[in-house]
Scaffold this active site. Structure first.
Site, PDB file in Angstrom:
ATOM      1  N   ASP A 162      -1.989   6.641   6.315  1.00  0.00           N
ATOM      2  CA  ASP A 162      -2.989   5.706   5.803  1.00  0.00           C
ATOM      3  C   ASP A 162      -3.346   4.770   6.957  1.00  0.00           C
ATOM      4  O   ASP A 162      -2.555   3.903   7.328  1.00  0.00           O
ATOM      5  CB  ASP A 162      -2.394   4.922   4.624  1.00  0.00           C
ATOM      6  N   LYS A 178     -12.164  -2.117   6.411  1.00  0.00           N
ATOM      7  CA  LYS A 178     -11.313  -2.997   7.202  1.00  0.00           C
ATOM      8  C   LYS A 178     -11.806  -3.022   8.645  1.00  0.00           C
ATOM      9  O   LYS A 178     -12.182  -4.044   9.152  1.00  0.00           O
ATOM     10  CB  LYS A 178      -9.857  -2.523   7.168  1.00  0.00           C
ATOM     11  N   TRP A 203       0.837  -1.220   0.000  1.00  0.00           N
ATOM     12  CA  TRP A 203       0.000   0.000   0.000  1.00  0.00           C
ATOM     13  C   TRP A 203       0.861   1.255   0.000  1.00  0.00           C
ATOM     14  O   TRP A 203       0.529   2.240  -0.660  1.00  0.00           O
ATOM     15  CB  TRP A 203      -0.977  -0.012   1.170  1.00  0.00           C
TER      16      TRP A 203
HETATM   17  C1  LIG Z   1      -7.003  -2.058   1.822  1.00  0.00           C
HETATM   18  C2  LIG Z   1      -6.007  -0.982   1.961  1.00  0.00           C
HETATM   19  C3  LIG Z   1      -5.900   0.040   1.009  1.00  0.00           C
HETATM   20  C4  LIG Z   1      -6.767   0.095  -0.225  1.00  0.00           C
HETATM   21  O1  LIG Z   1      -8.031   0.468   0.134  1.00  0.00           O
HETATM   22  P1  LIG Z   1      -9.188   0.686  -0.941  1.00  0.00           P
HETATM   23  O2  LIG Z   1     -10.261   1.263  -0.078  1.00  0.00           O
HETATM   24  O3  LIG Z   1      -9.515  -0.651  -1.507  1.00  0.00           O
HETATM   25  O4  LIG Z   1      -8.703   1.624  -1.963  1.00  0.00           O
HETATM   26  C5  LIG Z   1      -4.968   1.038   1.211  1.00  0.00           C
HETATM   27  N1  LIG Z   1      -4.180   1.034   2.280  1.00  0.00           N
HETATM   28  C6  LIG Z   1      -4.240   0.058   3.224  1.00  0.00           C
HETATM   29  C7  LIG Z   1      -3.324   0.108   4.405  1.00  0.00           C
HETATM   30  C8  LIG Z   1      -5.159  -0.974   3.086  1.00  0.00           C
HETATM   31  O5  LIG Z   1      -5.227  -1.938   4.010  1.00  0.00           O
END
Ligand SMILES: *Cc1c(COP(=O)(O)O)cnc(C)c1O
Length: 360
Positions: free
Chosen positions: A172, A196, A102
């Protein structure tokens, strides 16, 4: 299958059963409106109350100061990888810590807008640790400093921030928002997909310090934070149902004792699973340093592909699903987000011990 299982999916992931039940109860008729939430106009007072209380719940849970804006957007964390540099890169220079897939994707987008300095990188050992960071190597004139606070795929976390001086920290937090307490004022922008740890897919949360909004002119309307700040996340139709579920999740969390409650629970849960792995003969954890271990995602494996396969098959027969690891790590991964009950972690730990005895 008529009964519920322990769902260890990395995302979309398990949600609190109480929330699913509450949503089911209100599915056909929300608070006497005679309509379900999915059928409500986002311009109705019914809906305004829902989005307002979702925001209020998140502010309360995270202790968000008044000079931060809370946005509920679409496009996932992946769109934020581009929106953040688009809105924040005035000097066209940023610092990034590369801790996995990511981070790499975020770096690739930022590079389209300017210079990206990698100030820490753990790619040499399949991202199984958090790199040491030396503030002396940071750019003093960076537009921001970016970290991925929890690495969903590799199972590391980075919540102890280095000193970045006046450089805003962007994180993030897709996979560990609301999993443990931290000081919001150390961050300038936090973002992630809701699917998540806090809700269904389709909602993206962005918490942004107000001085970072509106610094750059000429950004396409829907990609400009200013648009969403000025319109309370309702410039266009927001993901109404997803925001409603977030509101239910936040209310549920507040009732149980907020983030503090979850942090204590999450620490216990992660210890149960990690102890089972560490105390076994067959299983190894991808992340060995305890300080780097995520509370949310635990990748582990045996040295044999056949045994990994057997484990996954037998786990499924014992009502534990989605334990297959990400293809870049292999083996298994247990995602044990806030809504995973401690019983699910104990069930998994007992199963790891039993499997170890039978197969070692
Ligand atoms: C799943 C995830 C993403 C991507 O998320 P989307 O909502 O599918 O774009 C980005 N960063 C992290 C840390 C993730 O776990």
């Amino acid at each position: 299958m008529s009964k519920r299982v322990y769902n260890f999916s990395a995302g979309p992931a398990v949600l609190p059963e109480a929330v699913l039940k509450a949503a089911a109860d209100e599915m056909l008729n929300y608070h006497g409106s005679g309509m379900g939430v999915m059928e409500l106009s986002h311009r109705s007072s019914w809906y305004q109350e829902i989005i307002d209380s979702a925001e209020a719940g998140l502010r309360k849970l995270m202790n968000i100061p008044d000079n931060y804006k809370v946005l509920f957007l679409q496009g996932g964390a992946s769109l934020q990888f581009a929106m953040i540099p688009m809105n924040l890169m005035k000097n066209k220079k940023v610092d990034f810590v590369n801790t996995g897939v990511w981070s790499k994707k975020a770096i690739a987008e930022a590079k389209k807008f300017g210079q990206v300095n990698i100030v820490g990188d753990s790619s040499d050992k399949t991202f199984s640790y958090v790199p040491e960071l030396d503030p002396a190597s940071f750019s003093k004139d960076a537009d921001y400093f970016h970290v991925t606070s929890n690495n969903t795929i590799y199972g590391t976390k980075l919540m102890d921030l280095p000193c970045t001086g006046d450089v805003p920290v962007v994180a993030d937090m897709s996979s560990n928002i609301l999993s443990e307490e931290f000081d919001m004022t150390k961050y300038a922008l936090i973002y992630g997909g809701a699917q998540k740890n806090i809700g269904p897919a389709g909602v993206t949360f962005v918490i942004i310090r107000e001085d970072l909004v509106g610094q750059i002119e000429g950004i396409p309307t829907m990609l400009d934070y200013k648009t969403h700040v000025e319109n309370g996340s309702m410039f266009n139709t927001p993901p109404t149902w997803g925001i409603y579920i977030l509101r239910l999740v936040f209310d549920h969390m507040l009732k149980l004792g907020g983030v503090k409650y979850y942090e204590e629970l999450n620490k216990k849960k992660a210890k149960i699973v990690y102890d089972a792995i560490d105390n076994s003969k067959l299983f190894k954890a991808h992340v060995t340093a305890e300080k780097d271990r995520s509370l949310m995602n635990i990748p582990f494996f045996t040295d044999s592909d056949d045994l990994n396969k057997k484990f996954l098959k037998e786990a499924e027969a014992a009502d534990m699903v989605n334990l297959k690891g990400h293809r870049s790590v292999g083996g298994m991964r247990a995602s044990i987000y806030n809504a995973m009950p401690i019983e699910g972690c104990q069930h998994l730990a007992d199963f790891i011990a039993k499997f170890d005895k039978e197969n070692a």
